[in-house]
Design an enzyme around this catalytic site. Structure first.
Site, PDB file in Angstrom:
ATOM      1  N   GLN A 161     -51.241  49.884   1.605  1.00 23.62           N
ATOM      2  CA  GLN A 161     -51.934  51.147   1.842  1.00 23.62           C
ATOM      3  C   GLN A 161     -53.416  50.869   2.093  1.00 23.62           C
ATOM      4  O   GLN A 161     -54.120  50.344   1.228  1.00 23.62           O
ATOM      5  CB  GLN A 161     -51.786  52.114   0.662  1.00 23.62           C
ATOM      6  CG  GLN A 161     -52.303  53.509   1.064  1.00 23.62           C
ATOM      7  CD  GLN A 161     -52.220  54.549  -0.032  1.00 23.62           C
ATOM      8  OE1 GLN A 161     -52.594  54.285  -1.168  1.00 23.62           O
ATOM      9  NE2 GLN A 161     -51.737  55.740   0.304  1.00 23.62           N
ATOM     10  N   TYR A 173     -59.658  61.435  -0.278  1.00 24.36           N
ATOM     11  CA  TYR A 173     -60.454  60.226  -0.031  1.00 24.36           C
ATOM     12  C   TYR A 173     -61.008  60.288   1.394  1.00 24.36           C
ATOM     13  O   TYR A 173     -60.863  61.316   2.066  1.00 24.36           O
ATOM     14  CB  TYR A 173     -59.609  58.978  -0.315  1.00 24.36           C
ATOM     15  CG  TYR A 173     -59.197  58.941  -1.769  1.00 24.36           C
ATOM     16  CD1 TYR A 173     -60.143  58.719  -2.766  1.00 24.36           C
ATOM     17  CD2 TYR A 173     -57.883  59.208  -2.162  1.00 24.36           C
ATOM     18  CE1 TYR A 173     -59.793  58.744  -4.111  1.00 24.36           C
ATOM     19  CE2 TYR A 173     -57.523  59.230  -3.501  1.00 24.36           C
ATOM     20  CZ  TYR A 173     -58.477  58.999  -4.471  1.00 24.36           C
ATOM     21  OH  TYR A 173     -58.131  59.042  -5.800  1.00 24.36           O
TER      22      TYR A 173
HETATM   23  C1  LIG Z   1     -50.596  55.599 -11.723  1.00 26.04           C
HETATM   24  C2  LIG Z   1     -50.636  56.230 -10.369  1.00 26.04           C
HETATM   25  C3  LIG Z   1     -51.394  55.664  -9.372  1.00 26.04           C
HETATM   26  C4  LIG Z   1     -51.418  56.222  -8.085  1.00 26.04           C
HETATM   27  N1  LIG Z   1     -52.100  55.599  -7.092  1.00 26.04           N
HETATM   28  C5  LIG Z   1     -52.020  56.054  -5.817  1.00 26.04           C
HETATM   29  C6  LIG Z   1     -52.597  55.322  -4.753  1.00 26.04           C
HETATM   30  O1  LIG Z   1     -53.174  54.242  -4.928  1.00 26.04           O
HETATM   31  N2  LIG Z   1     -52.477  55.846  -3.501  1.00 26.04           N
HETATM   32  C7  LIG Z   1     -51.816  57.023  -3.250  1.00 26.04           C
HETATM   33  O2  LIG Z   1     -51.738  57.462  -2.110  1.00 26.04           O
HETATM   34  N3  LIG Z   1     -51.257  57.720  -4.265  1.00 26.04           N
HETATM   35  C8  LIG Z   1     -51.320  57.249  -5.517  1.00 26.04           C
HETATM   36  N4  LIG Z   1     -50.680  57.925  -6.525  1.00 26.04           N
HETATM   37  C9  LIG Z   1     -49.803  59.069  -6.189  1.00 26.04           C
HETATM   38  C10 LIG Z   1     -48.359  58.587  -6.038  1.00 26.04           C
HETATM   39  O3  LIG Z   1     -48.223  57.716  -4.938  1.00 26.04           O
HETATM   40  C11 LIG Z   1     -47.362  59.749  -5.893  1.00 26.04           C
HETATM   41  O4  LIG Z   1     -47.589  60.407  -4.679  1.00 26.04           O
HETATM   42  C12 LIG Z   1     -47.494  60.756  -7.026  1.00 26.04           C
HETATM   43  O5  LIG Z   1     -47.546  60.079  -8.270  1.00 26.04           O
HETATM   44  C13 LIG Z   1     -46.334  61.736  -7.064  1.00 26.04           C
HETATM   45  O6  LIG Z   1     -45.120  61.031  -7.185  1.00 26.04           O
HETATM   46  P1  LIG Z   1     -44.364  60.890  -8.602  1.00 26.04           P
HETATM   47  O7  LIG Z   1     -44.193  62.275  -9.139  1.00 26.04           O
HETATM   48  O8  LIG Z   1     -43.083  60.209  -8.228  1.00 26.04           O
HETATM   49  O9  LIG Z   1     -45.238  60.046  -9.495  1.00 26.04           O
HETATM   50  C14 LIG Z   1     -50.678  57.399  -7.818  1.00 26.04           C
HETATM   51  C15 LIG Z   1     -49.937  57.987  -8.854  1.00 26.04           C
HETATM   52  C16 LIG Z   1     -49.888  57.411 -10.097  1.00 26.04           C
HETATM   53  C17 LIG Z   1     -49.010  58.025 -11.157  1.00 26.04           C
END
Ligand SMILES: Cc1cc2nc3c(=O)[nH]c(=O)nc-3n(C[C@H](O)[C@H](O)[C@H](O)COP(=O)(O)O)c2cc1C
Length: 369
Positions: free
Chosen positions: A103, A172
């Site tokens: 990413q 961002y």
């Molecule tokens: C610990 C953590 C770190 C994340 N880091 C990023 C990231 O670096 N880039 C991004 O686009 N989204 C990031 N997200 C969002 C996730 O990619 C995802 O879209 C979001 O957690 C919703 O999905 P979930 O309900 O399966 O966790 C992060 C989420 C979590 C929980």
């Protein structure tokens, strides 16, 4: 026996085939070395998910420039010095059977000078009370960052990755330019949507031509959520259409709550809306609170080609196998103990970071922080 929908292979391009439709979402984990190079801990976390059956494993948001770095321990793709780690990572993910993606990220306003060591810039000068502050971007900043995204993609290509994803979501840099809140410019980079979309489109085209062998994905927040502010659903659809013209092959919809319909048009689900707008030429992957096989299959039924898991994948490194009854492990839901998270290949650093996500780490261990 018919293949379960989530386990059906997905051809992204001739010769680039994800073995299934369950992908690891980009997850900031703070485990890289201070200079942005890959650490053994980060490698172990990602490799465990490739070994556990995820069809595509994506890195965390990885900065394309030092002035875009937003977290300590963030992976870098900003310099050639990152290449040995990136090569190792791509090869190891392939060994596990997954496609490998990076990413590409710039924090803009949300980059942190105290972490990057350099000043922060954004679409417009901005200062939040007690929070983020940045100067307005110059033409030079914008020309430079477009080239930095392209150079980072070239590095990923050289390192052996299959894909890159532009982080155009969550408020961002690229999302800030799309926003009517963060972007108050009156030049060709601000104002009407054509102008606010100029940067993400220019970056998309630059990455497309710099790294033609990589599948190009873009992540978008369709509507406001958290730090993603000043976005409009209909504008996001228009932007996605333009990006498809510019060379985007995969649209990654960051929904946070994928079972919900859009806020602007409560009769419509975002997955269906974007599918209808883009036709079948662009693949769509959807993330947001997918914990069960049924929730994942529901997204495919709405028109997604794949799903991306964040927290469910942190808790369950073999999720694709577990939910299809092909693992000795059982589905875990939060709260998880520190010991369980360590067993899922999270280092202490990542476990500590996960405490920021309410209810994820078992609270009886709060005292040991
Ligand atoms: C610990 C953590 C770190 C994340 N880091 C990023 C990231 O670096 N880039 C991004 O686009 N989204 C990031 N997200 C969002 C996730 O990619 C995802 O879209 C979001 O957690 C919703 O999905 P979930 O309900 O399966 O966790 C992060 C989420 C979590 C929980």
């Amino acid at each position: 026996m018919t293949t379960p929908p989530l386990l059906a292979p997905l051809t992204l391009r001739p010769g680039v085939v994800a073995p299934n439709r369950v992908w690891l979402a980009p997850l900031t984990n703070q485990q890289s070395h201070a200079d942005g190079t890959l650490s053994d801990d980060e490698l172990a976390f990602l490799a465990r998910r490739a070994d556990g059956g995820f069809g595509l494993v994506e890195t965390c948001a990885a900065h394309v420039a030092q002035d875009g770095k937003a977290w300590p321990g963030e992976l870098g793709v900003h310099e050639d010095a990152m290449l040995p780690g990136l090569r190792l990572l791509a090869a190891r993910l392939h060994e596990g059977g997954a496609l490998a993606s990076v990413q590409l990220f710039h924090g803009g306003l949300r980059a942190v000078s105290a972490v990057s060591g350099v000043p922060t810039w954004a679409p417009s000068a901005y200062a939040e009370p007690g929070g983020a502050a940045a100067r307005a971007a110059t033409e030079d900043d914008l020309a430079r960052v477009i080239e930095q995204f392209a150079a980072a993609a070239r590095r990923c290509e050289e390192a052996g990755f299959d894909a890159v994803e532009l982080h155009g979501a969550h408020g961002y840099l690229l999302s800030q330019f799309l926003s009517t809140v963060y972007n108050r410019r009156e030049d060709r980079w601000g104002g009407p949507l054509e102008n606010r979309a100029r940067l993400i489109r220019a970056v998309t085209r630059a990455v497309r031509s710099a790294a033609p062998s990589l599948v190009l994905a873009v992540r978008l927040s369709p509507e406001d959520f958290g730090n993603a502010k000043g976005l409009d659903l209909d504008e996001s659809v228009e932007v996605a259409r333009w990006l498809a013209e510019d060379g985007m092959e995969v649209l990654h919809l960051s929904l946070w709550r994928s079972s919900e319909r859009t806020r602007k048009r409560p009769e419509l689900h975002p997955t269906t809306l974007f599918r209808e707008a883009l036709g079948s030429r662009v693949k769509i992957v959807v993330a947001g609170q997918i914990w069960t096989r049924e929730e994942g299959e529901a997204q495919l039924a709405l028109g997604a080609d794949a799903i991306a898991l964040g927290r469910a994948a942190i808790a369950n490194p073999e999720w694709p196998r577990i939910v299809h009854g092909r693992s000795a492990l059982e589905l875990r839901r939060p709260p998880l103990t520190e010991a369980e998270l360590r067993a899922a290949a999270l280092s202490d650093t990542f476990v500590r970071y996960m405490r920021n996500w309410k209810g994820f780490v078992a609270s009886e261990e709060l005292g040991t922080r």
